[in-house]
Design a protein around this motif. Sequence first.
Motif, PDB file in Angstrom:
ATOM      1  N   THR A   1       0.845  -1.189   0.000  1.00 27.42           N
ATOM      2  CA  THR A   1       0.000   0.000   0.000  1.00 27.42           C
ATOM      3  C   THR A   1       0.876   1.233   0.000  1.00 27.42           C
ATOM      4  O   THR A   1       2.040   1.198   0.387  1.00 27.42           O
ATOM      5  CB  THR A   1      -0.925   0.032   1.224  1.00 27.42           C
ATOM      6  OG1 THR A   1      -0.111  -0.028   2.410  1.00 27.42           O
ATOM      7  CG2 THR A   1      -1.895  -1.144   1.213  1.00 27.42           C
ATOM      8  N   ASN A   2       0.301   2.356  -0.427  1.00 29.68           N
ATOM      9  CA  ASN A   2       1.044   3.606  -0.452  1.00 29.68           C
ATOM     10  C   ASN A   2       1.080   4.242   0.935  1.00 29.68           C
ATOM     11  O   ASN A   2       0.153   4.092   1.728  1.00 29.68           O
ATOM     12  CB  ASN A   2       0.402   4.575  -1.443  1.00 29.68           C
ATOM     13  CG  ASN A   2       0.525   4.091  -2.868  1.00 29.68           C
ATOM     14  OD1 ASN A   2       1.490   3.405  -3.220  1.00 29.68           O
ATOM     15  ND2 ASN A   2      -0.434   4.432  -3.706  1.00 29.68           N
ATOM     16  N   GLY A   3       2.151   4.955   1.200  1.00 26.36           N
ATOM     17  CA  GLY A   3       2.295   5.620   2.483  1.00 26.36           C
ATOM     18  C   GLY A   3       1.453   6.882   2.562  1.00 26.36           C
ATOM     19  O   GLY A   3       0.885   7.354   1.563  1.00 26.36           O
ATOM     20  N   PRO A   4       1.382   7.485   3.739  1.00 25.97           N
ATOM     21  CA  PRO A   4       0.550   8.678   3.929  1.00 25.97           C
ATOM     22  C   PRO A   4       1.047   9.901   3.173  1.00 25.97           C
ATOM     23  O   PRO A   4       0.314  10.875   3.018  1.00 25.97           O
ATOM     24  CB  PRO A   4       0.615   8.896   5.452  1.00 25.97           C
ATOM     25  CG  PRO A   4       1.883   8.228   5.883  1.00 25.97           C
ATOM     26  CD  PRO A   4       2.037   7.042   4.987  1.00 25.97           C
ATOM     27  N   ASN A   5       2.313   9.863   2.702  1.00 24.88           N
ATOM     28  CA  ASN A   5       2.832  10.995   1.944  1.00 24.88           C
ATOM     29  C   ASN A   5       2.455  10.948   0.468  1.00 24.88           C
ATOM     30  O   ASN A   5       2.788  11.873  -0.288  1.00 24.88           O
ATOM     31  CB  ASN A   5       4.358  11.072   2.076  1.00 24.88           C
ATOM     32  CG  ASN A   5       5.052   9.806   1.591  1.00 24.88           C
ATOM     33  OD1 ASN A   5       4.471   8.723   1.604  1.00 24.88           O
ATOM     34  ND2 ASN A   5       6.306   9.928   1.171  1.00 24.88           N
TER      35      ASN A   5
END
Length: 272
Positions: free
Chosen positions: A92-96
Amino acid sequence: MAASSRSAREAKRRIQQMEAKRELRRDQEKRRKRDNLVAAGAGTAAVVLAVVLQLTAFAGNPTEDEFAAAEAGLTDPSASADPSASTSAPPTNGPNIPAADTAAGKTFTGDLVLNGRPLGVELDGTSAPQAAAVFKSLSDEGFYNGKTCHRLTTADAFGVLQCGSPTGDGQGDPNYTWGPLENTPADNTYPAGTIAVARTGNNAYGNGTQFFIVYKDTAIPADSAGGYTVVGRVTSGLDVVSNIAAAGITPGSSDTDGAPVEPVTIDSFSLK
């Protein structure tokens, strides 16, 4: 999901990236040696391999010590690991990384200015919402202002200008990677005017800040992860890139791939 299981997945992802980087380094060393032995124009398969590798946006080749340390951290069992967590869960993609839904269904238009010469561009948030969201966010932040286009290819069937490396030398930011792949050509053909996302090899979540502009019809073989995300197209001014290509590349190990003779700076990248 337990933080330890997320850390394990992240460690596995780092191991995969390091393995790909080590393999690239070996291939580059072999290719340099081979280029000293074979005549120019020979080895079509080697040229195709080189072209694919040259589009990747590696964050730097790891040392053997770094690889061993990462591998040890991955294989060292953790008592706090969640035994119920799936080891095959997709990354999954990070919060940034901006969410895909910020661009879904939208079309962004604007200008990419190279050495004072504008290209009209259009990003497709319907076909590539995650990629469009990323590049809209980066452009809004002014990330690309002052960055360079560090790589140019000039082969007969492979013409791209690659831009957006944070360091200006083709390396990526290991803290800014994302996926998945979107809108990849089924026939591996990228028409002139295509804007696509450069990434690490064999990694669908290895996209970053780099992109490439296709200035003549180009075929790029897919790797084990797939093709390259087509995020948009040049709507005007493609001759700016063609003229940069016409000036040629700096002398090096390849006659058709290297830094442009004319240094290329991104003055601005604006989208609305």
